[in-house]
Design a protein around this motif. Structure first.
Motif, mmCIF file in Angstrom:
data_model
loop_
_atom_site.group_PDB
_atom_site.id
_atom_site.type_symbol
_atom_site.label_atom_id
_atom_site.label_comp_id
_atom_site.label_asym_id
_atom_site.label_seq_id
_atom_site.Cartn_x
_atom_site.Cartn_y
_atom_site.Cartn_z
ATOM 1 N N PHE A 1 20.621 18.650 -49.867
ATOM 2 C CA PHE A 1 20.067 19.276 -48.668
ATOM 3 C C PHE A 1 21.172 19.956 -47.866
ATOM 4 C CE2 PHE A 1 20.891 14.840 -47.432
ATOM 5 C CZ PHE A 1 21.509 14.963 -46.192
ATOM 6 N N SER A 2 20.767 20.721 -46.861
ATOM 7 C CA SER A 2 21.666 21.555 -46.052
ATOM 8 C C SER A 2 22.523 22.478 -46.920
ATOM 9 C CB SER A 2 22.572 20.686 -45.160
ATOM 10 O OG SER A 2 21.813 20.018 -44.192
ATOM 11 N N PRO A 3 21.920 23.191 -47.875
ATOM 12 C CA PRO A 3 22.691 24.059 -48.771
ATOM 13 C C PRO A 3 23.331 25.242 -48.067
ATOM 14 C CG PRO A 3 20.357 24.497 -49.041
ATOM 15 C CD PRO A 3 20.463 23.282 -48.154
ATOM 16 N N LEU A 4 22.817 25.599 -46.898
ATOM 17 C CA LEU A 4 23.359 26.743 -46.153
ATOM 18 C C LEU A 4 24.175 26.283 -44.950
ATOM 19 C CD1 LEU A 4 20.251 29.120 -46.276
ATOM 20 C CD2 LEU A 4 22.092 28.823 -47.950
ATOM 21 N N ALA A 5 24.583 25.021 -44.970
ATOM 22 C CA ALA A 5 25.381 24.461 -43.871
ATOM 23 C C ALA A 5 24.716 24.731 -42.529
ATOM 24 C CB ALA A 5 26.805 25.009 -43.899
ATOM 25 N N GLN A 6 23.401 24.445 -42.487
ATOM 26 C CA GLN A 6 22.575 24.604 -41.287
ATOM 27 C C GLN A 6 22.610 26.025 -40.738
ATOM 28 O OE1 GLN A 6 22.928 21.477 -38.424
ATOM 29 N NE2 GLN A 6 22.918 19.881 -39.961
ATOM 30 N N GLY A 7 22.669 26.983 -41.632
ATOM 31 C CA GLY A 7 22.583 28.388 -41.230
ATOM 32 C C GLY A 7 23.902 29.117 -41.187
ATOM 33 N N LEU A 8 25.024 28.387 -41.335
ATOM 34 C CA LEU A 8 26.330 29.055 -41.330
ATOM 35 C C LEU A 8 26.482 30.006 -42.512
ATOM 36 C CD1 LEU A 8 29.308 26.679 -40.378
ATOM 37 C CD2 LEU A 8 28.769 28.934 -39.434
ATOM 38 N N LEU A 9 25.958 29.597 -43.669
ATOM 39 C CA LEU A 9 26.121 30.398 -44.876
ATOM 40 C C LEU A 9 25.025 31.457 -44.982
ATOM 41 C CD1 LEU A 9 27.258 27.512 -47.204
ATOM 42 C CD2 LEU A 9 28.575 29.598 -46.714
ATOM 43 N N THR A 10 24.948 32.249 -43.939
ATOM 44 C CA THR A 10 24.059 33.407 -43.872
ATOM 45 C C THR A 10 24.831 34.512 -43.156
ATOM 46 O OG1 THR A 10 23.123 32.850 -41.695
ATOM 47 C CG2 THR A 10 22.067 31.847 -43.624
ATOM 48 N N ASP A 11 24.182 35.621 -42.938
ATOM 49 C CA ASP A 11 24.854 36.703 -42.210
ATOM 50 C C ASP A 11 24.582 36.636 -40.705
ATOM 51 O OD1 ASP A 11 22.214 37.444 -42.087
ATOM 52 O OD2 ASP A 11 22.458 39.335 -43.171
ATOM 53 N N ARG A 12 23.989 35.540 -40.249
ATOM 54 C CA ARG A 12 23.530 35.449 -38.868
ATOM 55 C C ARG A 12 24.664 35.395 -37.853
ATOM 56 N NH1 ARG A 12 18.389 32.029 -36.580
ATOM 57 N NH2 ARG A 12 17.901 33.619 -35.034
ATOM 58 N N TYR A 13 25.791 34.817 -38.230
ATOM 59 C CA TYR A 13 26.862 34.589 -37.254
ATOM 60 C C TYR A 13 28.099 35.445 -37.526
ATOM 61 C CZ TYR A 13 23.881 30.623 -36.186
ATOM 62 O OH TYR A 13 22.806 29.834 -35.843
ATOM 63 N N LEU A 14 27.915 36.496 -38.283
ATOM 64 C CA LEU A 14 29.059 37.356 -38.608
ATOM 65 C C LEU A 14 29.568 38.138 -37.400
ATOM 66 C CD1 LEU A 14 28.026 38.771 -42.109
ATOM 67 C CD2 LEU A 14 29.730 37.014 -41.588
ATOM 68 N N ASN A 15 28.685 38.396 -36.446
ATOM 69 C CA ASN A 15 29.066 39.211 -35.283
ATOM 70 C C ASN A 15 28.739 38.501 -33.970
ATOM 71 O OD1 ASN A 15 29.849 41.690 -36.815
ATOM 72 N ND2 ASN A 15 27.699 41.610 -37.427
ATOM 73 N N GLY A 16 29.069 37.222 -33.908
ATOM 74 C CA GLY A 16 28.790 36.465 -32.699
ATOM 75 C C GLY A 16 27.604 35.537 -32.881
ATOM 76 N N ILE A 17 27.206 34.876 -31.795
ATOM 77 C CA ILE A 17 26.126 33.897 -31.837
ATOM 78 C C ILE A 17 24.886 34.485 -31.167
ATOM 79 C CG2 ILE A 17 25.422 31.583 -31.135
ATOM 80 C CD1 ILE A 17 28.374 30.806 -31.088
ATOM 81 N N PRO A 18 23.848 34.804 -31.932
ATOM 82 C CA PRO A 18 22.626 35.373 -31.340
ATOM 83 C C PRO A 18 21.989 34.417 -30.346
ATOM 84 C CG PRO A 18 22.642 35.626 -33.739
ATOM 85 C CD PRO A 18 23.767 34.701 -33.394
ATOM 86 N N GLU A 19 21.366 34.956 -29.320
ATOM 87 C CA GLU A 19 20.778 34.141 -28.255
ATOM 88 C C GLU A 19 19.678 33.221 -28.772
ATOM 89 O OE1 GLU A 19 19.472 36.467 -24.993
ATOM 90 O OE2 GLU A 19 21.464 37.261 -24.511
ATOM 91 N N ASN A 20 18.937 33.671 -29.803
ATOM 92 C CA ASN A 20 17.802 32.883 -30.299
ATOM 93 C C ASN A 20 18.171 31.983 -31.479
ATOM 94 O OD1 ASN A 20 18.231 34.897 -32.172
ATOM 95 N ND2 ASN A 20 16.049 35.280 -32.556
ATOM 96 N N SER A 21 19.457 31.808 -31.719
ATOM 97 C CA SER A 21 19.897 31.020 -32.877
ATOM 98 C C SER A 21 19.982 29.543 -32.535
ATOM 99 C CB SER A 21 21.252 31.512 -33.374
ATOM 100 O OG SER A 21 22.255 31.243 -32.411
#
Length: 331
Positions: A221-241
């Motif tokens: 479980f947690s294969p994406l390290a709770q969302g780290l292993l995505t493109d979501r945080y490449l340019n900062g931390i989105p407000e809705n994350s």
């Protein structure tokens, strides 16, 4: 109109043997830890489960306390079983667990016989089934002998309430002890569930070797390290994350370091060259490990589920790619 699953649902999914058992699991399983409780929109949960089954995901992973609130994920899945999935029960693997806090008082958690067996009875009612396919001890209990927990799992099988048993988050030595006890009892102990990702590789230190030696499958479980292993945080931390919510029990802001972001950017270069998203690369990389039977994913939408399923289309890595990834992860 009654639900009719896709006729081609088994055409593209890959199925892998769980250790040395006779059970095959899909390479990707769907976890109902969050996004399937009463606080969530039932129709969205229903559509994700339908989509998963339509695309060969036969395994749905639950626990007594999944929701929120605790128990509600099982209740919602039980509603789907009654209303839509019952005709396909023999094509579906349902797993649940006991061991984390579920109800008040001295018997509401851990690994004692009273909790384990009472919890399973409650889960069967919520799930609207006579048995589960896999029943887990959700965590080791430091104050209860492993023999007691093992005997409770054995009784669940002997009573016909579970076909197989597993454990979650047990260390290598505890795993070997449980294997010895359950083997003597002739209990079908086939699977271990633990955290594993590119950013959390503790399984590789010694647990993998134990599982391989003992013929036990792994679901991670947690294969994406709770969302780290995505493109979501490449340019900062989105407000809705997740990370933006200070009360989030998941990813925290201080986990998103400059070093981690740089690693993710380098992994993205490899993913791009392979025609994959970062998340797809991360899942495929886990499936390269022969000990891993299945990768357990979460999802908040059909679109997210669809993206993760694409991962199985390319799970082969060249040695050069593996070396490059290793260098990135080592920093």
């Amino acid at each position: 109109m009654a639900y009719q699953p896709a006729t081609d649902r088994y055409d593209t999914m890959k199925y892998r043997r769980c250790g040395k058992s006779g059970l095959l699991l899909p390479a990707i399983s769907l976890g109902l830890w969050h996004n399937f409780g009463h606080v969530d929109k039932y129709e969205n949960s229903r559509e994700m489960i339908r989509y998963a089954f339509d695309h060969g995901i036969t395994h749905f992973d639950l626990a007594n306390n999944y929701g929120p609130p605790a128990g509600s994920a099982e209740e919602n899945f039980g509603k789907m079983m009654r209303e839509e999935l019952q005709p396909y029960r023999d094509e579906i693997l349902i797993s649940t667990k006991a061991g984390h806090e579920m109800w008040a008082g001295p018997y509401g958690e851990w690994g004692g016989r009273k909790h384990i067996l009472s919890s399973l009875d409650q889960s069967l009612k919520r799930l609207s089934v006579d048995y589960v396919d896999i029943f887990y001890s959700h965590r080791p209990d430091p104050n209860t002998p492993l023999e007691e927990t093992a005997l409770a799992l054995d009784q669940a099988v002997k009573q016909g309430k579970a076909l197989y048993v597993g454990i979650s988050k047990y260390n290598p030595e505890q795993t070997k002890v449980m294997k010895g006890i359950l083997e003597e009892l002739k209990t079908p102990f086939i699977i271990h569930q633990d955290r594993y990702s590119m950013f959390d590789r503790h399984m590789e230190e010694s647990l993998n070797a134990v599982l391989e030696d003992e013929g036990i499958g792994a679901i991670v479980f947690s294969p994406l390290a709770q969302g780290l292993l995505t493109d979501r945080y490449l340019n900062g931390i989105p407000e809705n994350s997740r990370a933006a919510r200070s009360s989030s029990p998941f990813l925290q802001k201080d986990h998103i370091t400059e070093e981690k972001v740089n690693q993710i950017k380098k992994l993205k270069d490899i993913a791009d060259a392979r025609g994959q998203m970062i998340s797809q690369l991360a899942i495929a990389w886990l499936l390269r490990n022969d000990v891993v039977t299945s990768v357990l994913i979460g999802a908040s939408s059909v679109e997210q589920l669809k993206q993760n399923l694409v991962s199985i289309e390319n799970i082969e890595f060249s040695q050069q790619e593996l070396d490059e990834i290793e260098n990135i992860l080592k920093g």
